[in-house]
Structure formats: structure tokens, C-alpha cells
Scaffold this active site. Structure first.
Site, short mmCIF file in Angstrom:
data_model
loop_
_atom_site.label_atom_id
_atom_site.label_comp_id
_atom_site.label_asym_id
_atom_site.label_seq_id
_atom_site.Cartn_x
_atom_site.Cartn_y
_atom_site.Cartn_z
N ALA A 8 3.05 0.63 -9.70
CA ALA A 8 3.24 1.28 -11.01
C ALA A 8 4.67 1.80 -11.14
O ALA A 8 5.26 1.75 -12.22
CB ALA A 8 2.24 2.41 -11.18
N ALA A 9 5.26 2.26 -10.03
CA ALA A 9 6.63 2.78 -10.09
C ALA A 9 7.62 1.66 -10.41
O ALA A 9 8.55 1.85 -11.18
CB ALA A 9 6.99 3.47 -8.78
N ASP B 15 -2.34 6.22 -11.69
CA ASP B 15 -1.02 5.93 -11.11
C ASP B 15 0.05 5.86 -12.20
O ASP B 15 1.07 6.56 -12.12
CB ASP B 15 -1.04 4.59 -10.35
CG ASP B 15 -1.63 4.70 -8.97
OD1 ASP B 15 -2.39 5.65 -8.74
OD2 ASP B 15 -1.33 3.84 -8.13
N ALA C 284 1.18 0.91 0.13
CA ALA C 284 0.76 2.00 1.02
C ALA C 284 -0.02 3.05 0.24
O ALA C 284 -0.21 4.16 0.71
CB ALA C 284 1.98 2.61 1.68
#
Ligand code: PMV
Length: 309
Positions: free
Chosen positions: A105-106, A147, A99
Site C-alpha cells: 500500500a505504501a 493499510d 513483512a
């Protein structure tokens, strides 16, 4: 059990132009996080379970291009560990996937944190960011690195590709609504479209990227001074340029318009565009009315975020 968490992110200003070396601003979303939990096991092997993707696999059998496996392999390599521990890694996320909120990346950063901590050698944010960037590159072609940088540092950042990462000075905290257009378009597609158009009209696109970069610089100053009204104006200007470089969409334009009409101080798309999310800067007293207007205008999800130190 060893845990690693990592937040989602939004881009405040400067997306796309950041790929071409202009500055951009981004902030973590501390209420939307990915959590990676590592538990040692008696039986050999390293099992990976992604709750949200509904995937479970043995690391030894993972496909070469699996991003979860890549985050693990890269961490082991960085720590000079030839073999993974006998363990199960479970990944859970409160962050919507694909989204434009930085879920990829998290997930990488949460895995890198849990695994390096488990191995007794926790990596520093810049090391976590560099590893997560390797994973991003394998999947997105030419990511700017914004990011992984904002997520690994967990603070609002002023970012220039291959150069600067400075923590943003926040004169006064501010609030945003994040609305999902319901259309999901891969960032790589939006980035490739901009590249094609840039190749056909380089000087025009370079000029627009310069304008976007200037807005990011002005926004950095406005944020430091706590001038939220100015920040909103700059976001609106940025949206016009994002439209001009061809990454807005009818759905995003409708949401941006609805937010402004309902009293938002500024509104723009955030991230790759052509769908995904938009952000609206709000006075907290108007959160309810702007949020309802976004829902009426077709937002499939509206989140509330606060940006502070
Ligand atoms: O779609 P997101 O949120 O991952 O943002 C992409 C931001 C771009 O500037 C479009 C691409 C990049 O690599 O910086």
C-alpha cells in the site's frame, strides 16, 4: 523531479476481526518510508524502475496485474489523463517487503502522490486511499482497507471497514519494538484460513471477533487517556484471541513470550500472522533488554517505532 513518499504501518489491535466489520487500530511508521521520484525525459514513454524489486519496465509493456503499473493507470484514469507523461519513475523503499508492514500500500500511495503532483493535480488523502485500495483488492481478495487508510492519512487511526476512519487521540506517545519472525506467509493465506474456520463455526468465530472488537475499543480509550499499561494488557488479550482464531505460529509465540519475560508491557502479532511481525509495547528504558531478548529468541530484525500524533 517530483517526489511522493509514504510510510509503512503496523496494526496495533484488531487484525482479522476488522475484515468482519469490527474496529481496529493502526499507526504509520514514519521512519520507514517508500519514495517515488518522477523525472521528465526527452524520449517518449514512461519507464518504471523499482530499485528494491530489481525491476525495470516500460509502462506500455507492463502486465495487466503488475501492482506498480496499476497504481499508475488508476491515477491517470482518476485525473482523466489518457496518456502518461514522458518520464522515469524510480521507487525506493526502506520498508521490508512482504513483512506485513504495509509495503504494498505504501508503494501505491507514494506512486499516486508523485504522479498526481507531477500532473499538477495532487490528490487528497481519501482519494489516494481509495485508489490504493483498488490496487490492494486486485492482489489480496478481500482487504479491509486498513493499510491504505492509515498509510494515505499518515496518522494513527481507528478504522471500521466501509464506515469510520477517525484519527486516534494520543494522550501520551508510546514506543514499540517490531520484531520479524523470519517466516513470510502471505496475508491472503492467513485471511483465507480464518474464513474457512469461520464458515465451519460461525457463531464461535463471530463471538471471538466481538471480543477482539471490544479490545480495540478499550485500547482506543486507553491510548486517549495515556494509559500505556492498560494498552499492554489489552494487546496481550488480543494475542490470546489471535492464537484462538489460528493465526499465530510457534515462532510468533516464542517472540511474544520472550518480549513479555524481558519486561515488555504487552506483546502480540501484528498483521496477517502465521509469521511476519510481532509488536512489543515497551517502556523506553527497557528497549535494549527487550530488543536483545527478541534477537536471542530468533527475531531476524528488530525495529523501534514511536506512536504519536
Ligand atoms: O498483513 P497486513 O499487515 O497487511 O495486515 C492484514 C490485516 C488483516 O486484518 C489480516 C487483513 C485486512 O485486510 O485487514
Amino acid at each position: 523531479m517530483t517526489s511522493g513518499t509514504a510510510p509503512g504501518k503496523i496494526i496495533l489491535l484488531g487484525e482479522h476481526a476488522v475484515v468482519y466489520g469490527r474496529p481496529a487500530l493502526a499507526a504509520p511508521l514514519s521512519n520507514l518510508i517508500v519514495e517515488a521520484n518522477l523525472v521528465e525525459q526527452a524520449e517518449p514513454g514512461f519507464l518504471v524502475h523499482s530499485v528494491d524489486l530489481g525491476q525495470q519496465f516500460w509502462l506500455a509493456e507492463a502486465e495487466q496485474n503488475n501492482p506498480l503499473a496499476q497504481a499508475i493507470w488508476l491515477t491517470l484514469e482518476a485525473l482523466d489523463q489518457p496518456d502518461p507523461p514522458a518520464a522515469k519513475l524510480t521507487i525506493k523503499s526502506s520498508l521490508p517487503i512482504a513483512a506485513g508492514l504495509g509495503s504494498g500500500a505504501a508503494v501505491s500511495v507514494a506512486i499516486i502522490r508523485a504522479l498526481s503532483l507531477h500532473l499538477g493535480a495532487p490528490l487528497r488523502p481519501e482519494e489516494q486511499s481509495a485508489l490504493a485500495y483498488q490496487v490492494e483488492k486486485l492482489h489480496h481478495g478481500t482487504p479491509s482497507g486498513i493499510d491504505n487508510t492509515v498509510i494515505a492519512h499518515g496518522a494513527p487511526v481507528y478504522f471500521v471497514k466501509d464506515k469510520t476512519m477517525t484519527t486516534l487521540d494520543i494522550g501520551a506517545p508510546f514506543e514499540l519494538l517490531i520484531a520479524d519472525s523470519g517466516v513470510s506467509t502471505p496475508t491472503s493465506e492467513a485471511v483465507a484460513g480464518v474464513r474457512r474456520r469461520w464458515q465451519e463455526a460461525q457463531s464461535r468465530y463471530e463471538g471471538m471477533f466481538d471480543e477482539i472488537g471490544k479490545l480495540a475499543d478499550q485500547a482506543r480509550r486507553a491510548i486517549a487517556a495515556g494509559e500505556i499499561g492498560t494498552l499492554g494488557y489489552l494487546m496481550d488479550q488480543n494475542q490470546t484471541l489471535l492464537f484462538d482464531i489460528g493465526v499465530s505460529s510457534p515462532e510468533l509465540e516464542t517472540l511474544v513470550e520472550a518480549a513479555r519475560r524481558a519486561g515488555a508491557l504487552g506483546a502480540k502479532l501484528s498483521g496477517g500472522g502465521l509469521g511476519g511481525n510481532m509488536i512489543a509495547l515497551i517502556d523506553p528504558s527497557k528497549a535494549g533488554q527487550v530488543s536483545s531478548a527478541l534477537e536471542r529468541a530468533g527475531a531476524v530484525r528488530v525495529l523501534h517505532a514511536r506512536v504519536d500524533r
